[in-house]
Enzyme design. Structure first.
Site, short mmCIF file in Angstrom:
data_model
loop_
_atom_site.label_atom_id
_atom_site.label_comp_id
_atom_site.label_asym_id
_atom_site.label_seq_id
_atom_site.Cartn_x
_atom_site.Cartn_y
_atom_site.Cartn_z
N ASP A 8 -12.49 44.73 69.62
CA ASP A 8 -11.79 43.49 69.34
C ASP A 8 -10.30 43.83 69.30
O ASP A 8 -9.91 44.95 69.68
CB ASP A 8 -12.29 42.83 68.04
N CYS A 65 -13.92 48.00 66.18
CA CYS A 65 -13.30 46.83 65.58
C CYS A 65 -12.46 47.35 64.41
O CYS A 65 -12.26 48.56 64.29
CB CYS A 65 -14.32 45.77 65.16
N THR A 67 -12.87 47.72 61.06
CA THR A 67 -13.55 48.68 60.19
C THR A 67 -14.72 49.36 60.87
O THR A 67 -15.19 50.38 60.39
CB THR A 67 -14.11 47.99 58.93
N HIS A 98 -30.09 63.86 64.92
CA HIS A 98 -31.26 63.34 64.20
C HIS A 98 -31.62 61.90 64.55
O HIS A 98 -32.77 61.50 64.34
CB HIS A 98 -31.02 63.44 62.69
N HIS A 133 -37.65 64.09 64.35
CA HIS A 133 -36.71 62.96 64.41
C HIS A 133 -37.19 61.89 65.40
O HIS A 133 -37.01 60.70 65.16
CB HIS A 133 -35.31 63.46 64.76
#
Length: 150
Positions: A8, A65, A67, A98, A133
């Site tokens: 963004d 973006c 955060t 993992h 995993h």
């Protein structure tokens, strides 16, 4: 490797720096936007990137973006996507080892350029360990299917 990039407005500058870095490393880049620092809605661009991965047009994705939280939430709504929000080298490495993450998510207002480039490098170079995993990833899909049917 074919990599799709999306951001963004808050992640635009970092996306452009990552794109330039990836090109110097010989990767093929699909940049689905955004194209400036002008305000946009991150889900629009995140979903465009996810479509490229799910269709096989890209092997991995990098979403940015402000955060990283919004892009993470958006990406992880789609079956087959394992998006990891990373802000340190350890989580970037473990997301691949993992969790076989196929999308790296970062916060453009959280992670500086030098660290972001290191996270990208780690994310692209670290293999998936498989074994126990892989079993856990299958279990996640199975349990998600059960919840969907509730």
């Amino acid at each position: 490797m074919k990599i799709v990039l999306a951001s963004d407005h808050a992640g635009f500058s970092l996306k452009e720096k990552i794109k330039a870095y990836l090109e110097t490393q010989g990767h093929e880049i699909l940049d689905v936007g955004c194209r400036s620092c002008e305000s946009v809605d991150y889900p629009v661009f995140g979903v465009e990137a996810i479509k490229k991965i799910l269709s096989g047009e890209a092997e991995r994705g990098i979403l940015i973006c402000g955060t990283g939280i919004g892009m993470s939430i958006t990406a992880n709504r789609f079956p087959g996507i394992r998006a990891a929000l990373c802000c340190d080298c350890y989580t970037a490495r473990m997301s691949r080892l993992h969790n076989d993450a196929n999308v790296l998510v970062m916060g453009g207002r959280v992670v500086g350029e030098a660290l972001a480039l290191e996270l990208v490098k780690i994310f692209l170079e670290t293999p998936f360990e498989g074994d126990r995993h892989e079993r856990r990833l299958r279990l996640i899909e199975e349990l998600a299917g059960e919840v969907k049917n509730v």
